[in-house]
Design a protein around this motif. Sequence first.
Motif, short mmCIF file in Angstrom:
data_model
loop_
_atom_site.label_atom_id
_atom_site.label_comp_id
_atom_site.label_asym_id
_atom_site.label_seq_id
_atom_site.Cartn_x
_atom_site.Cartn_y
_atom_site.Cartn_z
N GLN A 45 0.83 -1.21 0.00
CA GLN A 45 0.00 0.00 0.00
C GLN A 45 0.86 1.26 0.00
O GLN A 45 0.52 2.25 -0.65
N VAL A 62 -5.82 -8.65 -7.57
CA VAL A 62 -6.45 -9.19 -6.36
C VAL A 62 -6.23 -10.69 -6.35
O VAL A 62 -6.70 -11.39 -7.25
N ARG A 68 -9.51 -8.51 0.50
CA ARG A 68 -9.73 -7.26 1.25
C ARG A 68 -10.10 -7.56 2.70
O ARG A 68 -9.59 -6.94 3.62
N ARG A 76 -8.17 -1.42 5.41
CA ARG A 76 -9.23 -1.63 4.41
C ARG A 76 -9.68 -0.34 3.73
O ARG A 76 -9.95 -0.35 2.53
N TYR A 79 -7.14 0.43 1.16
CA TYR A 79 -7.31 -0.52 0.06
C TYR A 79 -8.44 -0.04 -0.87
O TYR A 79 -8.27 0.03 -2.09
N ASP A 80 -9.59 0.27 -0.27
CA ASP A 80 -10.74 0.71 -1.07
C ASP A 80 -10.43 1.96 -1.88
O ASP A 80 -10.76 2.06 -3.06
#
Length: 152
Positions: A45, A62, A68, A76, A79-80
């Motif tokens: 990330q 993914v 996730r 999270r 990530y989104d």
Amino acid sequence: MRVAVCGHRRLDGSVADDVDEALRQHLSTVDRLVGISSLSEGAEQIFAHAVLDTGGRLLVVVPAEGHRDALPPSCRAGYDSLVRRALDVVSLRFDAPTAQARLAAARHMLERADQLVAIWDRQAADVDGGPVDVIREAIWRRIPVKVIWPTG
């Protein structure tokens, strides 16, 4: 240039900051940057944010259903946000986020990469399918590997 990433998932504040700075310095030298990441916590990330912040585009791979949800809750939202900003998202057909799925995602990234950035302390992998396995795969494929780790 298409740059894939692998790296440690657990990075503390000062190490994460130093990694981020070194990554941004390296990525700022890359023309037409496309970063390729699975957006796991930690190194991946940090890499994805650095790619986007330096003007690059992001390709997300993914590894599996539930990837996730297997991330720590604190990761999270990041990530989104990164998925929403991605140029493209490729989902592999694994039912669960296992070591096998992570390694398949790494291989998928390497098939598209011109370089691998490894955010790695040169110690043994923290999980199967971790940095050591991905670096070995890149070397086998003759993909240049750039190791980034803060000194000290």
